[in-house]
Design an enzyme around this catalytic site. Sequence first.
Site, PDB file in Angstrom:
ATOM      1  N   LYS A 286      -7.565  -0.210   4.980  1.00  0.00           N
ATOM      2  CA  LYS A 286      -8.077   1.335   5.360  1.00  0.00           C
ATOM      3  C   LYS A 286      -7.440   2.082   3.953  1.00  0.00           C
ATOM      4  CE  LYS A 286      -5.805   4.884   6.837  1.00  0.00           C
ATOM      5  NZ  LYS A 286      -6.396   5.773   5.922  1.00  0.00           N
TER       6      LYS A 286
ATOM      7  N   GLY B 165       2.281   3.515   0.144  1.00  0.00           N
ATOM      8  CA  GLY B 165       2.316   4.925   0.372  1.00  0.00           C
ATOM      9  C   GLY B 165       3.570   5.295   0.251  1.00  0.00           C
ATOM     10  N   SER B 166       3.865   6.474   1.095  1.00  0.00           N
ATOM     11  CA  SER B 166       5.011   7.119   1.022  1.00  0.00           C
ATOM     12  C   SER B 166       6.022   6.520   1.840  1.00  0.00           C
ATOM     13  CB  SER B 166       4.940   8.543   1.680  1.00  0.00           C
ATOM     14  OG  SER B 166       4.620   8.598   3.002  1.00  0.00           O
ATOM     15  N   THR B 167       7.478   6.677   1.639  1.00  0.00           N
ATOM     16  CA  THR B 167       8.667   5.993   2.153  1.00  0.00           C
ATOM     17  C   THR B 167       8.680   6.404   3.743  1.00  0.00           C
ATOM     18  OG1 THR B 167       9.896   5.620   0.138  1.00  0.00           O
ATOM     19  CG2 THR B 167      11.108   5.955   2.193  1.00  0.00           C
ATOM     20  N   GLU B 168       8.352   7.674   3.919  1.00  0.00           N
ATOM     21  CA  GLU B 168       8.169   8.221   5.092  1.00  0.00           C
ATOM     22  C   GLU B 168       7.252   7.506   6.143  1.00  0.00           C
ATOM     23  OE1 GLU B 168       6.785  11.973   4.878  1.00  0.00           O
ATOM     24  OE2 GLU B 168       7.256  12.798   7.083  1.00  0.00           O
TER      25      GLU B 168
ATOM     26  N   GLY C  84       5.998   4.382   5.357  1.00  0.00           N
ATOM     27  CA  GLY C  84       6.332   3.087   5.408  1.00  0.00           C
ATOM     28  C   GLY C  84       7.514   2.795   6.379  1.00  0.00           C
TER      29      GLY C  84
ATOM     30  N   GLU D 232       5.077  -1.013  -0.328  1.00  0.00           N
ATOM     31  CA  GLU D 232       5.295  -0.627  -1.695  1.00  0.00           C
ATOM     32  C   GLU D 232       5.359   1.065  -1.725  1.00  0.00           C
ATOM     33  OE1 GLU D 232       5.157   1.129  -4.945  1.00  0.00           O
ATOM     34  OE2 GLU D 232       3.032   0.102  -5.443  1.00  0.00           O
TER      35      GLU D 232
ATOM     36  N   CYS E  85       3.859   6.196  -7.984  1.00  0.00           N
ATOM     37  CA  CYS E  85       5.162   5.755  -7.343  1.00  0.00           C
ATOM     38  C   CYS E  85       6.152   5.546  -8.494  1.00  0.00           C
ATOM     39  CB  CYS E  85       4.922   4.699  -6.468  1.00  0.00           C
ATOM     40  SG  CYS E  85       3.971   3.398  -7.141  1.00  0.00           S
TER      41      CYS E  85
ATOM     42  N   GLU F  40      11.046  12.507  -4.005  1.00  0.00           N
ATOM     43  CA  GLU F  40       9.603  12.233  -4.655  1.00  0.00           C
ATOM     44  C   GLU F  40       8.723  13.525  -4.576  1.00  0.00           C
ATOM     45  OE1 GLU F  40       6.967   9.084  -3.179  1.00  0.00           O
ATOM     46  OE2 GLU F  40       7.038   8.422  -5.551  1.00  0.00           O
TER      47      GLU F  40
HETATM   48  P1  ADP Z   1       0.702  10.242   0.855  1.00  0.00           P
HETATM   49  O1  ADP Z   1       1.643  11.041   1.394  1.00  0.00           O
HETATM   50  O2  ADP Z   1       1.030   9.814  -0.729  1.00  0.00           O
HETATM   51  O3  ADP Z   1      -0.650  10.596   1.352  1.00  0.00           O
HETATM   52  P2  ADP Z   1       0.672   8.501   2.867  1.00  0.00           P
HETATM   53  O4  ADP Z   1       1.970   7.510   3.058  1.00  0.00           O
HETATM   54  O5  ADP Z   1       0.869   9.798   3.755  1.00  0.00           O
HETATM   55  O6  ADP Z   1       1.013   8.990   1.538  1.00  0.00           O
HETATM   56  O7  ADP Z   1      -0.393   7.788   3.043  1.00  0.00           O
HETATM   57  C1  ADP Z   1      -0.606   6.282   2.581  1.00  0.00           C
HETATM   58  C2  ADP Z   1      -1.699   5.612   3.501  1.00  0.00           C
HETATM   59  O8  ADP Z   1      -1.191   5.406   4.704  1.00  0.00           O
HETATM   60  C3  ADP Z   1      -3.149   6.333   3.717  1.00  0.00           C
HETATM   61  O9  ADP Z   1      -3.866   5.352   3.961  1.00  0.00           O
HETATM   62  C4  ADP Z   1      -2.617   6.938   5.003  1.00  0.00           C
HETATM   63  O10 ADP Z   1      -4.139   7.282   5.980  1.00  0.00           O
HETATM   64  C5  ADP Z   1      -2.015   6.067   5.716  1.00  0.00           C
HETATM   65  N1  ADP Z   1      -1.079   6.478   6.808  1.00  0.00           N
HETATM   66  C6  ADP Z   1      -0.648   7.574   7.227  1.00  0.00           C
HETATM   67  N2  ADP Z   1      -0.122   7.744   8.367  1.00  0.00           N
HETATM   68  C7  ADP Z   1      -0.130   6.471   8.813  1.00  0.00           C
HETATM   69  C8  ADP Z   1       0.500   5.957  10.007  1.00  0.00           C
HETATM   70  N3  ADP Z   1       1.371   6.588  11.032  1.00  0.00           N
HETATM   71  N4  ADP Z   1       0.281   4.698  10.064  1.00  0.00           N
HETATM   72  C9  ADP Z   1      -0.414   3.896   9.343  1.00  0.00           C
HETATM   73  N5  ADP Z   1      -0.951   4.315   8.160  1.00  0.00           N
HETATM   74  C10 ADP Z   1      -0.853   5.589   7.847  1.00  0.00           C
END
Ligand code: ADP
Length: 495
Positions: free
Chosen positions: A181, A233-236, A238, A255, A289, A390
């Site tokens: 995705k 993606g973000s730690t949140e 993750g 990561e 990152c 970050e």
């Molecule tokens: P950023 O804050 O840099 O946009 P995110 O961590 O929000 O990074 O997004 C990174 C990826 O994770 C994107 O492909 C996003 O669609 C996906 N994503 C966001 N929320 C969720 C979730 N709850 N479960 C799985 N994937 C998610």
Amino acid sequence: MNAANVSLKEKYSHFIGGEWVESASGRTFETRNPATGELLAQVAAGDASDVDRAVETAWQAFRTSWSRTDANARGKILYQIAEVIRNNSEELAQIETLDNGKPLMESRLDMYLASECFEYYAGAATKLEGKTVPVFGERLDYVLREPWGVVGQIIPWNFPLLMAAWKLAPALAAGNCVVLKPAEQTPLSVLRLCELLSDVVPQGVINVVTGFGPEAGAPLVKHPKVKKIAFTGSTEVGREVMAAAAVNVADVTLELGGKSPQIVFPDADLDAALEGVLLGIFYNAGQQCSAGSRLFLHEDIYDAFIEKLVERTRRISVGDPTKPETQMGPLVSREQQKRVLGYIELGVKEGARVLVGGQAPEDPELRRGCYVEPTILVDVQNDMTVAQEEIFGPVLCVLRWNDYGTMLEQANGVPYGLCAGIWTRDLLQAHKTAQRLEAGYIWINQYDVYAYGAPFGGYKQSGVGRELAFETLYHYTQQKNVNIDLSGKPSRWFR
Ligand code: ADP
Ligand code: MG
């Protein structure tokens, strides 16, 4: 046709089993050019039913073809993928720049690095071996490394095609099929790549479901037939992914974010350090990152360094990412622009001072895009929010140091531990400092240099697992131990 000379379709769908498939719900979302706000295309908004279809299709491909494709043949396919990226790198780079906003020069480098990633894992596919174990008695014990079958991969928007390569290459090399995705901000380059690969990769081996995180990402993580999830993606998010993977006791690699220190010692080659600091925070407009977002400047060289840093930062040409002279493009989205400007405002409230930048550029041409000026904040204390969280934008926080121990404590004093840069001519000092830093990837007298084979990943809340290395293949396999009796004598437990 648009400024960048690539023809985009009006509408993009999921790529499942080698075909374009619309969302079961029929829903779509827009992807826009962050430099202009212009609509690029409609994209299928996936949900659980599309994910389910993709996972089933991937398993079907795994059972019927990919699991019977030997490592040598998989390696050859990966070499061909690298070749396809190389042969189409200009088009893919243009698409990347349209969708993400990064300068064309950076997009071209992404394509080069993506093809090299596939080549590294192409060669690695045949080197992934099991082992035998010298067990007791007359027995043979051997360990197989088997693919998970279907893995789920979720990637961010900052290096759309390159992150896809980092994820796809080791997963395929290890023998898995994939459901990937992409980020909702930047789905176009990987979809185009799938199209270009139709004669190279067997149907169903790579599947792409587009859509938003909660609707399309979350169901992939929770799918009962996906035992391995890789996320960047973000730690949140993750943290959420890790928790959701627990539902099926799935394996995860993550990561995540960073707040990496760049440490300049008074004896450093200051010209080299200056280049490294600029690259570390303004490359990709700071949306990485690994960004070296906290600069620790020794007080002896503080004023001289800051003077040059300010001068060079003012000279960075911000603008249309399709123009060759542009050094920094817009941020990826309006939302990201607001977030970054919000952090700058917060920093000022907390007592930091803006030395350069700090705003969206005045130029009316740039107002349509999601631009933020390259920004330097001084008088930053390590406990300020801008030094702890970050920002993911072109914002450098500068901290002054004189005591080595205090500086180290502060450099390590964040929840993250991804990267660090050390600048000194004293190599003993450099190695000592590298040992004491809590970070997964450390550069000495350089920054942001990656090598395939060298493990990339984070300490602390910056992640779990390592990418780009040979051992990444271990994350994409599970071990099966086989223990054989060679004595021919039945073992008697109950007499
Ligand atoms: P950023 O804050 O840099 O946009 P995110 O961590 O929000 O990074 O997004 C990174 C990826 O994770 C994107 O492909 C996003 O669609 C996906 N994503 C966001 N929320 C969720 C979730 N709850 N479960 C799985 N994937 C998610
Ligand atoms: Mg977009």
